[in-house]
Design an enzyme around this catalytic site. Sequence first.
Site, PDB file in Angstrom:
ATOM      1  CB  SER A 101      31.544  60.416  22.823  1.00 15.30           C
ATOM      2  OG  SER A 101      31.960  59.525  23.808  1.00 15.30           O
ATOM      3  CG  ASP A 140      28.318  53.563  21.001  1.00 15.72           C
ATOM      4  OD1 ASP A 140      29.312  53.158  21.639  1.00 15.72           O
ATOM      5  OD2 ASP A 140      28.036  54.755  20.865  1.00 15.72           O
ATOM      6  CG  HIS A 153      31.625  55.638  20.675  1.00 15.76           C
ATOM      7  ND1 HIS A 153      30.468  55.954  21.362  1.00 15.76           N
ATOM      8  CD2 HIS A 153      32.566  56.509  21.135  1.00 15.76           C
ATOM      9  CE1 HIS A 153      30.715  56.943  22.204  1.00 15.76           C
ATOM     10  NE2 HIS A 153      31.970  57.298  22.082  1.00 15.76           N
TER      11      HIS A 153
END
Length: 567
Positions: A209, A425, A472
């Site tokens: 991320s 995601d 994610h």
Amino acid sequence: MKRGTSILGLLSLVLAAAGSAGTSSELDDKCLAFDPRDLVPNSSVTVREFVPAGTNITFPYNDPSCNRASQLVAANLCRIALSVPTSNRSGVVFELWLPEIWNGRTLATGNGGIDGCIKYEDIAYGAANGFSRYASHPRNSLHVSDKLDHTFGSNNGHNGTSGDAFYQKHEVVIDYSWRALHTSVGLGKQLTASFYNTSTAKSYYIGCSLGGRQGIGSAEKFPKDFDGIVAGAPATDFNDLYSWRASFFPLTGAANSTDFVSAETWKTTVHDEVLAQCDEIDGVLDGIIEDPTLCHFDTRRLLCSAKAMGTNTTSCLTEPQVQTVEAVYSDYLWPNGTLLYPRPNPGNEILAADGLYSGKSFSPSVDWFKFVVLQNPAWDPASYSVNDALLAAQTDPAEIRTWPSSLAPFKEKGGKILSFHGQQDQQITSLNSARFYRHLASGMGYDADHPDELSQQMDEFYRLFRVPGMNHCSGGPGAWAIGQGGSEAAYTIPFDGTHNVLAAMVDWVENGVPPDTILGTKFVNDTPSAGVAYRHRHCKYPYRSTFDGVGNPLNESSWDCINFGLA
Ligand code: CA
């Protein structure tokens, strides 16, 4: 070893096997005698302690919003925490974990969101991977990846998950953008070399991320910092990503507004229709859309009048609701029609329903606009417009965008990047990682009309693995366990270049063996002690995971990686 052994149980077996009591006292003495202030002027030592394997360290001074109260440690190590100034009005908190058995490698870990939280679980993972593998596969001969890394991480220049630390503090934003990581790399290498009285060998990074963005940003700005970078779901094109995230709240309206699409509707009616239209494109009805770039979802089929007569009207949508869903799944465009940020990957509805589509403003985006871009703590996120996106893009605070059109210096010095992205995601669309791959290839002069040649050129230093059915960074119905961070799943899969992205990176950098595929693991109910449900081979972009049409879909050999070109 029996299945079902806990990490703690596994550790006690390892400790018994290692018989390390004699050397641990040497490490204890060495740790307490080591004074990092000799090497780092103006720093202050906040922790210096010997930590025996099996200890559950607590972090009483860690900001509660980081939600990391404690961490189990799997190796005898010397733990050092330093507070280091980065300017006369900013600084970083830096943790260095120096294991007893050291392999010469350093591993830096990244952060997430807009937070200033040290990911202790990732540091512990780096420090422990050798033990973990040794215990799981005691009969294997020693592999280059078997011994321990020393690992470090920083708070990225501020504490906690709120963005108010950035308000009118540009130096703190600089730390967050790049300086905290770069500072910690220099310190980490220097202190490690001093502690072990030898030079450090290869330098690695792992993050997801925001952490993925930090890795790619490092390759751009400081190509000498790392030899190998594992960059998961990277928040590249950061300003546009944060604008895209902010755009959903005005688009869906608040949860109590007329024709709001409820979380339940997203999770059932919409998700079911997405799967009805797109699940079987890959040839297997398994609830997983192998390649969401192929899913162009017809939202009109959700309209009540289009549904079969006699169905319950809660299973269909009104015209305004269909328009909302249509807008959500469209590319986000600038007023002149060019792409601002790509559409979400269809299939993300279960989690996005409680996040980007929830009718609540997305707090990291709100904080970024309030405290950094607009410098207005009273800003109302419902007022967000594309003008705010323009301002964010134009100001590019602390050069945070991270959208390099070339990484030639990093490539030329032999640096490698392994990226991965979950194909469902719910926070950063996976389509942006494919977009970045194309942007980078184009910027480096590789010819999109010859996809095989292009992928060979990119393969030399940049490989993107698309992970179907992964949310994610982790989780989801797919075979998502690939060693991407400190979790029980990462400790349980084999630490080798076939199954584990960190081990694959070590093999690539040190042995010249790059990963062509990553074999992901799905545990039964995502519980490692319950055993492996199935494994799936993840392909590097632009190759696509393709069912052979005859085999058992749960057998990895029933899928091939085929290059259909850049989509
Ligand atoms: Ca499928």
